[in-house]
Design a protein around this motif. Structure first.
Motif, PDB file in Angstrom:
ATOM      1  N   GLY A 181     -28.883  -7.125  65.012  1.00 44.22           N
ATOM      2  CA  GLY A 181     -29.830  -7.623  65.998  1.00 44.22           C
ATOM      3  C   GLY A 181     -31.225  -7.057  65.786  1.00 44.22           C
ATOM      4  N   LEU A 182     -31.307  -5.783  65.415  1.00 44.17           N
ATOM      5  CA  LEU A 182     -32.610  -5.175  65.124  1.00 44.17           C
ATOM      6  C   LEU A 182     -33.289  -5.880  63.955  1.00 44.17           C
ATOM      7  N   ALA A 183     -32.507  -6.172  62.908  1.00 44.23           N
ATOM      8  CA  ALA A 183     -33.073  -6.847  61.735  1.00 44.23           C
ATOM      9  C   ALA A 183     -33.597  -8.228  62.107  1.00 44.23           C
ATOM     10  N   TYR A 184     -32.791  -9.009  62.823  1.00 48.16           N
ATOM     11  CA  TYR A 184     -33.235 -10.336  63.239  1.00 48.16           C
ATOM     12  C   TYR A 184     -34.429 -10.235  64.193  1.00 48.16           C
ATOM     13  N   GLY A 185     -34.396  -9.236  65.066  1.00 47.44           N
ATOM     14  CA  GLY A 185     -35.497  -9.058  66.004  1.00 47.44           C
ATOM     15  C   GLY A 185     -36.802  -8.713  65.321  1.00 47.44           C
ATOM     16  N   VAL A 186     -36.734  -7.863  64.312  1.00 43.99           N
ATOM     17  CA  VAL A 186     -37.948  -7.494  63.567  1.00 43.99           C
ATOM     18  C   VAL A 186     -38.473  -8.695  62.791  1.00 43.99           C
ATOM     19  N   VAL A 187     -37.564  -9.466  62.184  1.00 44.73           N
ATOM     20  CA  VAL A 187     -37.983 -10.677  61.471  1.00 44.73           C
ATOM     21  C   VAL A 187     -38.723 -11.616  62.419  1.00 44.73           C
ATOM     22  N   TYR A 188     -38.189 -11.778  63.625  1.00 42.78           N
ATOM     23  CA  TYR A 188     -38.859 -12.671  64.581  1.00 42.78           C
ATOM     24  C   TYR A 188     -40.171 -12.069  65.077  1.00 42.78           C
ATOM     25  N   ALA A 189     -40.186 -10.750  65.284  1.00 43.05           N
ATOM     26  CA  ALA A 189     -41.413 -10.103  65.745  1.00 43.05           C
ATOM     27  C   ALA A 189     -42.519 -10.201  64.701  1.00 43.05           C
ATOM     28  N   LEU A 190     -42.154 -10.127  63.439  1.00 43.72           N
ATOM     29  CA  LEU A 190     -43.142 -10.216  62.361  1.00 43.72           C
ATOM     30  C   LEU A 190     -43.698 -11.626  62.205  1.00 43.72           C
ATOM     31  N   THR A 191     -42.873 -12.628  62.513  1.00 42.98           N
ATOM     32  CA  THR A 191     -43.257 -14.002  62.176  1.00 42.98           C
ATOM     33  C   THR A 191     -43.357 -14.941  63.371  1.00 42.98           C
ATOM     34  N   GLY A 192     -42.597 -14.685  64.426  1.00 42.36           N
ATOM     35  CA  GLY A 192     -42.549 -15.636  65.529  1.00 42.36           C
ATOM     36  C   GLY A 192     -41.989 -16.983  65.112  1.00 42.36           C
ATOM     37  N   ASN A 193     -41.207 -17.011  64.029  1.00 40.64           N
ATOM     38  CA  ASN A 193     -40.730 -18.270  63.469  1.00 40.64           C
ATOM     39  C   ASN A 193     -39.227 -18.429  63.680  1.00 40.64           C
ATOM     40  N   LEU A 194     -38.866 -19.359  64.568  1.00 41.86           N
ATOM     41  CA  LEU A 194     -37.454 -19.599  64.875  1.00 41.86           C
ATOM     42  C   LEU A 194     -36.688 -20.099  63.656  1.00 41.86           C
ATOM     43  N   TRP A 195     -37.331 -20.976  62.847  1.00 41.66           N
ATOM     44  CA  TRP A 195     -36.628 -21.512  61.664  1.00 41.66           C
ATOM     45  C   TRP A 195     -36.242 -20.382  60.712  1.00 41.66           C
ATOM     46  N   LEU A 196     -37.137 -19.430  60.512  1.00 38.87           N
ATOM     47  CA  LEU A 196     -36.865 -18.349  59.564  1.00 38.87           C
ATOM     48  C   LEU A 196     -35.715 -17.479  60.040  1.00 38.87           C
ATOM     49  N   VAL A 197     -35.789 -16.993  61.280  1.00 41.42           N
ATOM     50  CA  VAL A 197     -34.750 -16.084  61.746  1.00 41.42           C
ATOM     51  C   VAL A 197     -33.402 -16.799  61.856  1.00 41.42           C
ATOM     52  N   ALA A 198     -33.414 -18.088  62.207  1.00 42.22           N
ATOM     53  CA  ALA A 198     -32.164 -18.838  62.292  1.00 42.22           C
ATOM     54  C   ALA A 198     -31.557 -19.057  60.906  1.00 42.22           C
ATOM     55  N   LEU A 199     -32.385 -19.370  59.921  1.00 45.55           N
ATOM     56  CA  LEU A 199     -31.875 -19.590  58.569  1.00 45.55           C
ATOM     57  C   LEU A 199     -31.362 -18.290  57.961  1.00 45.55           C
ATOM     58  N   VAL A 200     -32.042 -17.186  58.240  1.00 49.04           N
ATOM     59  CA  VAL A 200     -31.553 -15.882  57.792  1.00 49.04           C
ATOM     60  C   VAL A 200     -30.197 -15.598  58.427  1.00 49.04           C
ATOM     61  N   HIS A 201     -30.098 -15.832  59.716  1.00 52.83           N
ATOM     62  CA  HIS A 201     -28.852 -15.616  60.461  1.00 52.83           C
ATOM     63  C   HIS A 201     -27.721 -16.467  59.870  1.00 52.83           C
ATOM     64  N   ALA A 202     -27.984 -17.745  59.664  1.00 48.23           N
ATOM     65  CA  ALA A 202     -26.951 -18.640  59.140  1.00 48.23           C
ATOM     66  C   ALA A 202     -26.518 -18.242  57.739  1.00 48.23           C
ATOM     67  N   SER A 203     -27.478 -17.878  56.902  1.00 52.62           N
ATOM     68  CA  SER A 203     -27.135 -17.518  55.523  1.00 52.62           C
ATOM     69  C   SER A 203     -26.420 -16.168  55.449  1.00 52.62           C
ATOM     70  N   MET A 204     -26.642 -15.297  56.444  1.00 53.50           N
ATOM     71  CA  MET A 204     -25.873 -14.050  56.491  1.00 53.50           C
ATOM     72  C   MET A 204     -24.428 -14.351  56.911  1.00 53.50           C
ATOM     73  N   ASN A 205     -24.245 -15.367  57.743  1.00 54.63           N
ATOM     74  CA  ASN A 205     -22.890 -15.789  58.110  1.00 54.63           C
ATOM     75  C   ASN A 205     -22.185 -16.474  56.953  1.00 54.63           C
ATOM     76  N   GLN A 206     -22.957 -17.172  56.113  1.00 55.65           N
ATOM     77  CA  GLN A 206     -22.421 -17.895  54.954  1.00 55.65           C
ATOM     78  C   GLN A 206     -23.203 -17.469  53.708  1.00 55.65           C
ATOM     79  N   PRO A 207     -22.945 -16.277  53.167  1.00 54.53           N
ATOM     80  CA  PRO A 207     -23.744 -15.752  52.041  1.00 54.53           C
ATOM     81  C   PRO A 207     -23.648 -16.644  50.800  1.00 54.53           C
ATOM     82  N   PRO A 208     -24.786 -17.060  50.247  1.00 56.06           N
ATOM     83  CA  PRO A 208     -24.776 -17.907  49.039  1.00 56.06           C
ATOM     84  C   PRO A 208     -24.679 -17.068  47.770  1.00 56.06           C
ATOM     85  N   LEU A 209     -23.559 -16.403  47.599  1.00 55.10           N
ATOM     86  CA  LEU A 209     -23.380 -15.533  46.437  1.00 55.10           C
ATOM     87  C   LEU A 209     -22.804 -16.315  45.262  1.00 55.10           C
ATOM     88  N   ILE A 210     -23.334 -16.018  44.072  1.00 55.10           N
ATOM     89  CA  ILE A 210     -22.892 -16.730  42.868  1.00 55.10           C
ATOM     90  C   ILE A 210     -21.614 -16.123  42.320  1.00 55.10           C
TER      91      ILE A 210
END
Length: 283
Positions: A202-231
């Motif tokens: 939550g701190l990581a997502y909160g800092v990302v949002y505090a730095l950017t104020g961008n819902l798309w960014l923090v949501a995409l980070v959140h989703a990709s952490m739930n579904q890591p695109p590892l090769i």
């Protein structure tokens, strides 16, 4: 430009609005988990929960006399948002491949399921984004974090840190119904470790949002952490999950900070440059 040119919304409700909204969300979530206590809820129930959380958030901000659409960043921010997320996961994969080639335990040289089934991965990522990440980040970061930041005094560093810290704890506690009702766990050291890890997330997502104020960014980070695109295939030992998570969050925040510095004209995070919307409006 990854951050919108907006300040804090002018919330007109008192502290009872976010408190009641949060308690209502916990009660409804606990009820849904009790109805479907499996490890993973049915897709229809998960979709319904995501829609319901968006409706509850929009209702709360309507009471605050704030337009829900004001939380949505401009389309022009999509390109730098995708660039920041791609940079993070590109770096992550480079490290993972290097560790795999070096024979480090937990990192295999074989391709992951993501690499074998990219279409299925994208479908899972999209589902996570639409019905988990966007609803949760809309509620916790766009609404609660900004609301508590405003209550703490606006966009001063102390107020921002207070908002980020408080909502990080609330985000961790938000997961308790599933811990107790669905997973069947009790109270002990495992619970403390889980809550600590979720608070860090939550701190990581909160800092990302505090730095950017961008819902798309923090949501995409959140989703990709739930579904890591590892090769490559990765199976990190359970005793290292917390350490690896801390490294992931630190790198994530660093990549976002660099993106803000590179893509914005003045290079200063939004939380320390934008004034409260009520001040900028001349009130």
């Amino acid at each position: 430009m990854v951050r919108p040119d907006t300040g804090l919304p002018r919330f007109e409700g008192g502290p009872s609005v976010p408190v009641v909204s949060y308690l209502l969300v916990i009660v409804i979530l606990a009820g849904l988990v009790a109805i479907s206590p499996g490890a993973s809820p049915p897709p229809v129930l998960g979709m319904a929960w995501g829609v319901l959380l968006i409706v509850l958030t929009c209702s709360a901000v309507k009471i605050e006399n704030v337009a829900p659409r004001s939380f949505l960043p401009p389309i022009r921010t999509i390109v730098p948002v995708l660039g920041a997320v791609a940079a993070f996961w590109g770096l992550y994969n480079l490290v993972a491949v290097g560790l795999a080639l070096g024979g480090v335990s937990g990192f295999g040289t074989g391709l992951s399921r993501t690499a074998f089934h990219p279409v299925l991965y994208l479908a899972a990522l999209l589902s996570s984004l639409l019905f988990t990440a966007i609803p949760e980040e809309l509620f916790f970061r766009a609404y609660l974090q900004q609301k508590f930041t405003a209550l703490a005094g606006g966009t001063t560093r102390r107020a921002v840190l207070s908002g980020v810290g408080l909502v990080s704890v609330l985000f961790a506690l938000f997961h308790l119904p599933r811990w107790f009702l669905a997973s069947g766990h009790g109270i002990g050291s495992a619970l403390a470790t889980r809550l600590f890890a979720l608070t860090l997330m939550g701190l990581a997502y909160g800092v990302v949002y505090a730095l950017t104020g961008n819902l798309w960014l923090v949501a995409l980070v959140h989703a990709s952490m739930n579904q890591p695109p590892l090769i490559v295939s990765v199976s990190i030992p359970s005793e290292l999950h917390l350490v690896v998570g801390m490294i992931e969050y630190a790198v994530m925040v660093s990549v976002v900070y660099v993106t803000v510095r590179v893509t914005d004209s003045d290079g200063t995070p939004i939380v320390w440059t934008q004034r409260d919307a009520s001040v900028s409006a001349g009130d």
